[in-house]
Design a protein around this motif. Structure first.
Motif, PDB file in Angstrom:
ATOM      1  N   UNK A 135       0.572  -1.225   0.410  1.00  0.00           N
ATOM      2  CA  UNK A 135       0.488   0.127   0.257  1.00  0.00           C
ATOM      3  C   UNK A 135       0.995   1.558  -0.223  1.00  0.00           C
ATOM      4  N   UNK A 136       1.118   1.921  -1.026  1.00  0.00           N
ATOM      5  CA  UNK A 136       1.993   3.231  -0.784  1.00  0.00           C
ATOM      6  C   UNK A 136       1.800   3.882  -0.182  1.00  0.00           C
ATOM      7  N   UNK A 175       6.903   7.111  -2.807  1.00  0.00           N
ATOM      8  CA  UNK A 175       8.483   5.745  -2.493  1.00  0.00           C
ATOM      9  C   UNK A 175       8.220   5.829  -4.576  1.00  0.00           C
ATOM     10  N   UNK A 176       7.573   6.395  -4.868  1.00  0.00           N
ATOM     11  CA  UNK A 176       7.866   6.254  -6.670  1.00  0.00           C
ATOM     12  C   UNK A 176       7.419   7.338  -7.241  1.00  0.00           C
ATOM     13  N   UNK A 177       7.417   7.102  -9.186  1.00  0.00           N
ATOM     14  CA  UNK A 177       6.573   8.413  -9.703  1.00  0.00           C
ATOM     15  C   UNK A 177       5.597   8.172 -10.034  1.00  0.00           C
ATOM     16  N   UNK A 182      -0.840   5.459  -6.852  1.00  0.00           N
ATOM     17  CA  UNK A 182      -0.691   5.558  -5.423  1.00  0.00           C
ATOM     18  C   UNK A 182      -2.287   5.745  -5.117  1.00  0.00           C
ATOM     19  N   UNK A 183      -2.998   7.016  -5.534  1.00  0.00           N
ATOM     20  CA  UNK A 183      -4.092   7.058  -4.850  1.00  0.00           C
ATOM     21  C   UNK A 183      -4.988   6.451  -5.162  1.00  0.00           C
ATOM     22  N   UNK A 184      -5.103   6.108  -6.625  1.00  0.00           N
ATOM     23  CA  UNK A 184      -5.509   4.945  -6.775  1.00  0.00           C
ATOM     24  C   UNK A 184      -5.780   3.709  -6.105  1.00  0.00           C
ATOM     25  N   UNK A 210      -0.368  12.663  -3.110  1.00  0.00           N
ATOM     26  CA  UNK A 210       1.200  11.583  -3.194  1.00  0.00           C
ATOM     27  C   UNK A 210       1.583  12.341  -4.036  1.00  0.00           C
ATOM     28  N   UNK A 211       3.360  12.985  -2.730  1.00  0.00           N
ATOM     29  CA  UNK A 211       4.496  13.143  -4.337  1.00  0.00           C
ATOM     30  C   UNK A 211       5.508  12.359  -4.476  1.00  0.00           C
ATOM     31  N   UNK A 212       6.270  12.654  -5.597  1.00  0.00           N
ATOM     32  CA  UNK A 212       6.932  11.520  -5.953  1.00  0.00           C
ATOM     33  C   UNK A 212       7.899  11.785  -5.304  1.00  0.00           C
TER      34      UNK A 212
END
Length: 276
Positions: A135-136, A175-177, A182-184, A210-212
């Motif tokens: 889970x991001x 934790x990624x681009x 992540x939001x989805x 969510x940030x890159x």
């Protein structure tokens, strides 16, 4: 977490960001920082968290809660978290309509979207914690629901409705681009609404952005934004933070391992939003 199976998509449901949990080395120091700088108060210390080797404090932000936990045993999972990541975000606790917390649990586990690590039900509420793996965001998610009561027929919508543990706006390092992905994922698992294309979850009282990810940076809670009633009150927070030796950068205070962004309340924002 077991490999995922394709779950049927469901529409977003009203979801409230009810509580943020931070982890700290020194609980008394954290208590002093929050109460002295923000001028809030400790409303509860939950003895039940001792089962995980923790002590905690809960402080109110409007009708929502900031929790700080600190390990009291070297074997506590939070001890390992502090050694690996330092102070900062630990849990995101959401609230949905009753009985959706248990309905979500059945759907999530039947489609292997995530794994529950703790569930607890009382006559008033249901709570489900999930393992953060897959889970991001690098925090432990929890989804709870309260049963309606004659005095509080809409526990999700009423600002000061009862809360079994007692947005702010938050920013998570994904934790990624793929911030949109992540939001989805949070939308698919927990049912919170999403602003498409920008990596934002839309709670009833807050948003989570969510940030890159950056090379070498860990996943986790980066920033909490809080609306303050009046410029004088906001500037008082900055003054007290400087007196405590904390870094203040513009409208941001660095405290307890994260950035706290204090904004003067926009009167056009709905009154039920979390604010001081």
């Amino acid at each position: 977490m077991a490999s995922e199976t394709k779950a049927p998509r469901q529409g977003p449901a009203p979801t409230r960001l009810r509580q943020i949990a931070l982890v700290a080395e020194d609980l008394e120091k954290a208590k002093h920082s929050l109460t002295a700088i923000i001028r809030t108060e400790v409303i509860y210390q939950d003895p039940a968290v001792e089962q995980w080797g923790l002590k905690n404090i809960l402080v109110p932000i409007g009708g929502d809660i900031i929790e700080v936990v600190a390990p009291c045993l070297p074997s506590a999972p939070a001890t390992c978290h502090l050694k690996k990541h330092g102070e900062g975000g630990y849990m995101i606790i959401m609230q949905t309509h009753h009985p959706s917390a248990l309905t979500h649990l059945e759907r999530i586990e039947s489609h292997q979207l995530a794994q529950s690590i703790f569930t607890h039900s009382t006559p008033e509420s249901d709570m489900v914690q999930y393992h953060p793996k897959g889970i991001p965001g690098g925090v432990i998610p929890e989804l709870d629901s309260h049963r309606p009561h004659p005095d509080y027929p809409d526990p999700l919508g009423e600002r000061f409705s009862p809360w079994h543990a007692a947005g702010p706006e938050e920013k998570l390092e994904a934790g990624g681009g793929d911030v949109e992905g992540a939001a989805r994922k949070w939308e698919d698992i927990f049912g919170a609404g999403r602003r498409k294309g920008v990596g934002e979850l839309l709670f009833t009282n807050a948003k989570m952005v969510f940030l890159r990810g950056e090379n070498g940076a860990r996943e986790g809670l980066v920033e909490v934004g809080i609306a303050v009633e009046g410029r004088e009150r906001r500037d008082g927070i900055f003054k007290r933070a400087r007196e405590e030796g904390l870094r203040v950068d513009g409208d941001v205070v660095e405290m307890l391992g994260i950035r706290w962004k204090f904004m003067v309340l926009d009167r056009r924002v709905e009154k039920k939003k979390s604010k001081l």
